[in-house]
Design a protein around this motif. Structure first.
Motif, short mmCIF file in Angstrom:
data_model
loop_
_atom_site.label_atom_id
_atom_site.label_comp_id
_atom_site.label_asym_id
_atom_site.label_seq_id
_atom_site.Cartn_x
_atom_site.Cartn_y
_atom_site.Cartn_z
N CYS A 1 -20.98 -19.33 8.40
CA CYS A 1 -21.01 -20.15 7.18
C CYS A 1 -20.67 -19.33 5.95
N CYS A 2 -20.91 -18.00 6.03
CA CYS A 2 -20.56 -17.09 4.92
C CYS A 2 -20.40 -15.70 5.51
N MET A 3 -19.17 -15.33 5.76
CA MET A 3 -18.91 -14.07 6.47
C MET A 3 -17.73 -13.37 5.81
N MET A 4 -17.95 -12.14 5.34
CA MET A 4 -16.89 -11.36 4.71
C MET A 4 -16.30 -10.40 5.73
N LEU A 5 -14.98 -10.38 5.82
CA LEU A 5 -14.29 -9.58 6.81
C LEU A 5 -13.26 -8.67 6.15
N ARG A 6 -13.17 -7.44 6.62
CA ARG A 6 -12.16 -6.51 6.13
C ARG A 6 -10.82 -6.91 6.77
N SER A 7 -9.85 -7.32 5.97
CA SER A 7 -8.62 -7.88 6.51
C SER A 7 -7.78 -6.85 7.27
N ALA A 8 -7.99 -5.57 6.99
CA ALA A 8 -7.25 -4.52 7.70
C ALA A 8 -7.58 -4.48 9.19
N LEU A 9 -8.69 -5.13 9.58
CA LEU A 9 -9.08 -5.14 11.00
C LEU A 9 -8.24 -6.11 11.83
N LEU A 10 -7.61 -7.08 11.20
CA LEU A 10 -6.96 -8.15 11.95
C LEU A 10 -5.89 -7.66 12.94
N PRO A 11 -5.06 -6.69 12.58
CA PRO A 11 -4.09 -6.21 13.58
C PRO A 11 -4.76 -5.61 14.82
N THR A 12 -6.00 -5.12 14.66
CA THR A 12 -6.72 -4.50 15.78
C THR A 12 -7.48 -5.52 16.61
N ILE A 13 -8.16 -6.44 15.96
CA ILE A 13 -9.05 -7.36 16.69
C ILE A 13 -8.39 -8.69 17.03
N GLY A 14 -7.18 -8.92 16.53
CA GLY A 14 -6.52 -10.19 16.80
C GLY A 14 -6.79 -11.18 15.69
N PRO A 15 -6.55 -12.48 15.93
CA PRO A 15 -6.75 -13.49 14.88
C PRO A 15 -8.21 -13.53 14.42
N ALA A 16 -8.41 -13.97 13.18
CA ALA A 16 -9.77 -14.01 12.64
C ALA A 16 -10.69 -14.81 13.56
N PHE A 17 -10.22 -15.99 13.98
CA PHE A 17 -11.03 -16.83 14.87
C PHE A 17 -10.21 -17.23 16.08
N ASP A 18 -10.82 -17.13 17.25
CA ASP A 18 -10.19 -17.54 18.50
C ASP A 18 -10.13 -19.07 18.53
#
Length: 629
Positions: free
Chosen positions: A162-179
């Motif tokens: 409901c309220c989650m801050m994510l470091r966008s630089a991680l996306l190439p490593t972990i894949g899409p923000a949400f499966d």
């Protein structure tokens, strides 16, 4: 959404930020509202409901920021939210995701701010509901990570989506923000898991607190929630566990689902029918007692055969409770007169039914009459007892409105008070709490309001945002506690948003037009009237066919009303501003030969009908326009 966007834009002042709103084909005018009032927001309008994951990924594809904040529309953030959270993320480069402390609309801590990965034991305790029973156990309630303190900054396995801050630089490593295999629920679990697998931390950060009106407690009692949540949980297990472990895990989880579903059904059944069940038990007791007193004690006759009682008593009880229901005896607000009316009509129907029974089942009309009278008195008394015990609370028809104070500047207090006068079931305004200290014409200032509202037995606090910071509002909600209801109002808005229960998704006062016909009670009563009127007209049709304009049309209309395709009285479905009802046979105005009203007149009549609807309107319009049916 209005309150959420207003708070986000306040909190992002002075920060290089972009706000993206994704609408999943809502039907409440949200898109038009956002375009009209928040032009600086980037709006994505979907033509279908793409689900939580796909909708968020649409926004991620457009976002340019170093950090991404996923935020539900039923949240409120304080002005210092981004300053605190961004500073922490900048100072701790190994933090991949961060989640704040959550409170509900009553100011109480919401435990789903921090959670654990669904190991077998965690999932079993969650799906069976044992974690709720043993809520303080660090082992049984590990799902809500109770080993981490409410005010303790610490790594946690799962953050709330409901309220989650994510470091966008991680996306190439972990894949899409949400499966996107997850349509709803467990997306945050999956994302948190991938953040940890990439070697980063998920941090529970209670130094920032937000309001989340719709906590998990609002949904988890429903069978639909249990099914969808556990389907999502199974998806997570299949994705991240070995095949052998996943098979065992899902088997045991399905057992837990079945147990939870049965329990949820029992709770839902009792919640919906507890008052009729209590009424039925009381009426059964009264019937048994009156049968013995009258038949055996007064008339000195031999006892009525058990089979006769088994065949008649259930029918009598069903007819009484059904009559109470149709007369509004189970509706809120509660009126004892509806119960009495229901019992009287029910008794008349039972006596009529009694008259057509064969001789062996007609043992005594007196038993029915006395049971009806005594049952009515007993039900009224039992309602008071159940209400006093807290088993079945009632809202009385003439109940004194809640007492409220408004926290606002003097000018906004007047504006807000005037608007509340237009709201249905609005509270009585006792006075003003000032934003600034030492104002002589206020009850107290906001910093010291907790003592005044307790002394004056206040029920509700309305915070007026202009001149008041969200930080202050959240702080006072927590300081005053969950004994009070809280509403937040943006001057110029027509809504007052809050939540009067930690188990509700959010309550809304609105000065917009209210339509009586949109309520379940009105629609039920309208359908009952339609059905009964159709039966009466069917009986009278041999006589009416010589009077109405179209005899064939009369029989066709009667048939369509009986099967629920049409309603006797209504308005054109093209009036989009009005609640939708079934296709009508007669309009909401008096028909006159040679006169066709303009669209403006038709809409005015329809609007007044929808706003003030009672069954009596249908009766009078049907009677006056009967020849046109």
């Amino acid at each position: 959404m209005e309150l959420c966007l207003h708070s986000v834009l306040r909190a992002s002042e002075g920060i290089d930020a972009e706000v993206i709103v994704v609408d999943n084909n809502s039907a409440d005018g949200s898109c038009a509202f956002v375009r009209a009032h928040f032009a600086q927001v980037r709006l994505i309008e979907n033509t279908d409901n793409k689900g939580f994951s796909k909708a968020n990924n649409q926004a991620v594809a457009l976002a340019q920021g170093e950090f991404l904040l996923f935020l539900n529309p039923d949240t409120v953030v304080p002005e210092d939210f981004f300053h605190k959270t961004l500073a922490y993320m900048d100072a701790h480069p190994k933090v991949g995701a961060l989640g704040p402390r959550l409170i509900d609309g009553k100011g109480s801590f919401a435990p789903d701010a921090k959670k654990s990965f669904p190991t077998l034991s965690v999932a079993l305790f969650k799906t069976t509901g044992l974690n709720k029973i043993f809520s303080r156990s660090a082992y049984i309630n590990k799902y809500y990570a109770v080993h981490i303190g409410e005010h303790q900054v610490a790594p946690v396995e799962v953050l709330s989506g409901c309220c989650m801050m994510l470091r966008s630089a991680l996306l190439p490593t972990i894949g899409p923000a949400f499966d996107e295999d997850y349509f709803m629920y467990c997306e945050d679990v999956d994302l948190s898991y991938r953040v940890e697998q990439a070697g980063y931390q998920n941090i529970y950060f209670p130094e920032a607190t937000i309001v989340h009106y719709k906590g998990e407690s609002t949904r988890k009692a429903s069978l639909k929630y249990i099914r969808i949540f556990n389907e999502a949980l199974s998806t997570f297990v299949r994705k991240h566990y070995t095949k052998a472990n996943a098979t065992l895990f899902i088997l045991l989880i399905n057992i837990g689902i079945a147990l939870r579903a049965v329990w949820a059904f029992v709770k839902m059944f009792f919640k919906l029918l507890k008052t009729p069940i209590f009424d039925a038990i009381l009426l059964l007791g009264v019937l048994v007692m009156m049968n013995q007193l009258w038949v055996e004690g007064v008339k000195h006759l031999k006892p009525v055969a058990s089979l006769t009682l088994y065949a008649t008593f259930p029918v009598y009880i069903l007819l009484w409770t059904l009559s109470i229901y149709l007369n509004g005896g189970y509706d809120q607000p509660y009126r004892g007169l509806r119960v009495l009316r229901g019992m009287v009509i029910g008794t008349i129907i039972i006596l009529a039914y009694f008259g057509i029974l064969s001789a062996e089942y007609r043992y005594s009309r007196a038993v029915i009459l006395f049971s009806g009278a005594l049952g009515a008195i007993g039900i009224l008394g039992m309602r008071e007892l159940l209400n006093w015990m807290g088993i079945a609370k009632v809202v009385r028809y003439n109940q004194v409105p809640k007492r409220a104070v408004i926290v606002a500047t003097e000018a906004h207090y007047v504006q807000t008070s005037d608007m509340l006068e237009q709201v249905h079931y609005a509270p009585d305004i006792i006075g003003r709490i000032s934003v600034q200290p030492n104002e002589s014409n206020a009850l107290a200032d906001v910093a010291n309001m907790h003592q005044v509202i307790r002394a004056l037995n206040i029920d509700e606090v309305v915070f007026c945002v202009n001149g008041l910071r969200y930080e202050t509002i959240l702080a006072q909600m927590q300081k005053c506690g969950n004994k009070y209801d809280y509403k937040i109002h943006i001057p110029g808005s027509r809504s007052f948003v809050g939540s009067n229960s930690s188990a509700s998704s959010g309550d809304l006062y609105t000065a917009d037009t209210r339509y009586n016909i949109a309520t379940f009670i009105s629609l039920r009563n309208k359908r009952v009237f339609d059905f009964v009127a159709a039966l009466v007209l069917l009986l009278l049709s041999p006589f009416l066919m010589f009077w109405v304009h179209s005899p064939v049309g009369l029989w066709g209309n009667i048939f369509n009303v009986l099967i629920g395709n049409k309603t006797w009285v209504g308005y054109d479905s093209s009036f989009d501003a009005l609640p939708k009802i079934k296709k009508n046979i007669l309009p909401t105005y008096n028909l006159q030969k040679g006169y066709e009203p303009t669209e403006k007149v038709r809409f005015l009549a329809a609007s007044e009908y929808a706003r003030h609807y009672v069954v009596g309107l249908d009766f009078s319009l049907l009677l006056r326009n009967l020849k046109f049916v």
